[in-house]
Motif scaffolding. Structure first.
Motif, PDB file in Angstrom:
ATOM      1  N   UNK A 181      -8.331  -6.513  -5.476  1.00  0.00           N
ATOM      2  CA  UNK A 181      -7.797  -6.180  -6.794  1.00  0.00           C
ATOM      3  C   UNK A 181      -6.418  -5.531  -6.677  1.00  0.00           C
ATOM      4  N   UNK A 182      -6.247  -4.617  -5.697  1.00  0.00           N
ATOM      5  CA  UNK A 182      -4.948  -3.970  -5.522  1.00  0.00           C
ATOM      6  C   UNK A 182      -3.892  -4.986  -5.105  1.00  0.00           C
ATOM      7  N   UNK A 183      -4.276  -5.900  -4.226  1.00  0.00           N
ATOM      8  CA  UNK A 183      -3.347  -6.956  -3.803  1.00  0.00           C
ATOM      9  C   UNK A 183      -2.899  -7.774  -4.999  1.00  0.00           C
ATOM     10  N   UNK A 184      -3.855  -8.187  -5.841  1.00  0.00           N
ATOM     11  CA  UNK A 184      -3.529  -9.008  -7.004  1.00  0.00           C
ATOM     12  C   UNK A 184      -2.624  -8.254  -7.971  1.00  0.00           C
ATOM     13  N   UNK A 185      -2.911  -6.960  -8.174  1.00  0.00           N
ATOM     14  CA  UNK A 185      -2.103  -6.164  -9.100  1.00  0.00           C
ATOM     15  C   UNK A 185      -0.678  -5.980  -8.574  1.00  0.00           C
ATOM     16  N   UNK A 186      -0.537  -5.693  -7.295  1.00  0.00           N
ATOM     17  CA  UNK A 186       0.799  -5.525  -6.717  1.00  0.00           C
ATOM     18  C   UNK A 186       1.582  -6.830  -6.749  1.00  0.00           C
ATOM     19  N   UNK A 187       0.910  -7.930  -6.446  1.00  0.00           N
ATOM     20  CA  UNK A 187       1.561  -9.238  -6.508  1.00  0.00           C
ATOM     21  C   UNK A 187       2.040  -9.548  -7.915  1.00  0.00           C
ATOM     22  N   UNK A 188       1.327  -9.006  -8.912  1.00  0.00           N
ATOM     23  CA  UNK A 188       1.712  -9.224 -10.310  1.00  0.00           C
ATOM     24  C   UNK A 188       2.804  -8.265 -10.765  1.00  0.00           C
ATOM     25  N   UNK A 189       3.257  -7.399  -9.865  1.00  0.00           N
ATOM     26  CA  UNK A 189       4.348  -6.489 -10.206  1.00  0.00           C
ATOM     27  C   UNK A 189       3.917  -5.232 -10.917  1.00  0.00           C
ATOM     28  N   UNK A 190       2.678  -4.776 -10.667  1.00  0.00           N
ATOM     29  CA  UNK A 190       2.173  -3.558 -11.296  1.00  0.00           C
ATOM     30  C   UNK A 190       2.044  -2.443 -10.261  1.00  0.00           C
ATOM     31  N   UNK A 191       2.293  -1.220 -10.700  1.00  0.00           N
ATOM     32  CA  UNK A 191       1.971  -0.063  -9.881  1.00  0.00           C
ATOM     33  C   UNK A 191       0.450   0.080  -9.826  1.00  0.00           C
ATOM     34  N   UNK A 192      -0.064   0.718  -8.771  1.00  0.00           N
ATOM     35  CA  UNK A 192      -1.516   0.821  -8.602  1.00  0.00           C
ATOM     36  C   UNK A 192      -1.924   2.260  -8.299  1.00  0.00           C
ATOM     37  N   UNK A 193      -2.955   2.692  -9.007  1.00  0.00           N
ATOM     38  CA  UNK A 193      -3.593   3.994  -8.776  1.00  0.00           C
ATOM     39  C   UNK A 193      -5.052   3.688  -8.465  1.00  0.00           C
ATOM     40  N   UNK A 194      -5.489   3.943  -7.225  1.00  0.00           N
ATOM     41  CA  UNK A 194      -6.795   3.467  -6.767  1.00  0.00           C
ATOM     42  C   UNK A 194      -7.761   4.615  -6.517  1.00  0.00           C
ATOM     43  N   UNK A 195      -8.983   4.465  -7.011  1.00  0.00           N
ATOM     44  CA  UNK A 195     -10.047   5.433  -6.742  1.00  0.00           C
ATOM     45  C   UNK A 195     -10.319   5.495  -5.241  1.00  0.00           C
ATOM     46  N   UNK A 196     -10.888   6.622  -4.806  1.00  0.00           N
ATOM     47  CA  UNK A 196     -11.370   6.716  -3.445  1.00  0.00           C
ATOM     48  C   UNK A 196     -12.830   6.287  -3.423  1.00  0.00           C
ATOM     49  N   UNK A 197     -13.357   5.838  -2.287  1.00  0.00           N
ATOM     50  CA  UNK A 197     -12.627   5.546  -1.064  1.00  0.00           C
ATOM     51  C   UNK A 197     -11.679   4.364  -1.280  1.00  0.00           C
ATOM     52  N   UNK A 198     -10.506   4.449  -0.669  1.00  0.00           N
ATOM     53  CA  UNK A 198      -9.418   3.511  -0.935  1.00  0.00           C
ATOM     54  C   UNK A 198      -9.838   2.075  -0.605  1.00  0.00           C
ATOM     55  N   UNK A 199      -9.945   1.777   0.662  1.00  0.00           N
ATOM     56  CA  UNK A 199     -10.406   0.480   1.156  1.00  0.00           C
ATOM     57  C   UNK A 199     -11.255   0.755   2.401  1.00  0.00           C
TER      58      UNK A 199
END
Length: 375
Positions: free
Chosen positions: A89-107
């Motif tokens: 999901x983070x990869x897709x959001x970054x590829x779409x040009x969005x900043x990302x704020x991710x819950x822990x645990x990160x990955x």
């Protein structure tokens, strides 16, 4: 100061996490979108009455990550789904040009964390991990004691998340395998290791033991052991420091241990968990005057070695005013305004380092050996 610019925020997931996001978001971050968890995250188990559309009818709602990310007005994506989904999901959001704020645990792995950090940098976007317990009042108190040298040179730092929970969780914390970011070491250990890392940096070696206290078996064992508890030793030879990370699920205590820190000049002990999580679950918000405050019965104990070999001890309340989880959002808002990665409160590079420590903890638990963390 926080930026006056507002950012449109899309929250991916629904349940306890997005509700605390809704409560914690400072004014400069404007939550303008919502996304139902059930449509995107098969590992999640939303409660039957969970309904983002019913709770927040004024927001835009999506049942697809694709449609959410296609919105040109969207600035920031907040990921509140289960750990196995975060990387994709983070990869897709970054590829779409969005900043990302991710819950822990990160990955689940440090390699995935490094890949996301590189991708965010390549796309010119900011990536922050929600290590909210950097903003616990007791941790702020501990940080101040260490920074000011009150305890002298720290020789032993013991940090606990103990509780009594005989029943295994039915959410991702109890159903997602450890290798995919589930279990105690990712749920609770991520917080504890992150706090140790924040104070002391990377350890040189790690020794750890996993156990299922509920089953009464050590891990690894007969292949059917699901570890729910952990004791890990993080060694800092150059400083003569041992940090002990402890997680237990069968601890019957009226006041559970939290910190026990020993230094060349004194010691500090603290019981009880930070108040913010239960306050949020009880409906309190970060703007409440009582938020983050605990009663005097929970004050820590500070013992100092003085003249004539006399040890003095006194109660030490938490720092005032207490930090709150809203601080991490305010910091991220400032980073968004500046556009600088160095302003991100918890950058992916730090989350990567914490995951390297967790991976060493897992390796030690599996092999029974002390594990060297390469520089």
């Amino acid at each position: 100061m926080a930026s006056s610019k507002q950012f449109n925020v899309g929250v991916v997931g629904y349940g306890n996490e997005p509700q605390h996001v809704r409560q914690d978001l400072p004014h400069p971050l404007h939550q303008g979108h919502a996304l139902a968890k059930a449509a995107l995250d098969p590992a999640a188990q939303p409660k039957p009455n969970d309904s983002a559309t019913a709770d927040y009818p004024d927001l835009q709602h999506h049942t697809s990550l694709d449609t959410l990310l296609a919105d040109p007005a969207l600035d920031v994506v907040v990921l509140c789904t289960t750990p196995p989904t975060h990387f994709a999901f983070a990869t897709q959001a970054l590829e779409a040009g969005k900043h990302v704020f991710c819950e822990k645990p990160f990955v689940p792995t440090s390699a995935e964390a490094a890949a996301l950090a590189d991708l965010a940098r390549a796309k010119g976007k900011l990536l922050c991990v929600y290590q909210n317990r950097r903003y616990d009042a007791d941790f702020a108190t501990v940080s101040q004691l260490i920074k000011e040298g009150t305890l002298g040179r720290i020789v032993e730092f013991e940090t606990h998340f103990d509780r009594y929970k005989m029943e295994q969780p039915t959410n991702w914390k109890g159903t997602v395998p450890m290798e995919q970011g589930g279990g105690a070491v990712y749920d609770l250990g991520t917080h504890l290791v992150d706090q140790v890392y924040t104070l002391f940096g990377m350890p040189q070696t790690v020794y750890a033991k996993f156990v299922s206290q509920r089953q009464g078996k050590f891990y690894p064992g007969d292949g059917n052991v699901d570890p729910d508890s952990l004791t890990a030793y993080l060694y800092y030879p150059d400083a003569g420091l041992t940090a002990i990370v402890r997680i237990g699920v069968l601890s019957v205590e009226a006041q559970q241990p939290r910190f026990w820190i020993r230094g060349s000049k004194g010691s500090y002990t603290k019981k009880g968990l930070d108040t913010q999580e239960p306050q949020l679950k009880g409906g309190m918000t970060t703007s409440d005057a009582k938020f983050g405050h605990e009663g005097p019965e929970w004050a820590g104990k500070l013992a100092l070695f003085g003249d004539n070999n006399v040890v003095s001890q006194r109660d030490l309340p938490n720092v005032e005013p207490p930090p709150t989880y809203a601080k991490i959002y305010e910091g991220f808002a400032r980073a968004l305004a500046s556009g600088k990665e160095e302003d991100v409160p918890v950058p992916a590079s730090q989350a990567r380092d914490v995951l390297r420590i967790i991976e060493a903890v897992q390796e030690s638990g599996k092999t029974g050996r002390e594990v060297l963390i390469s520089s």
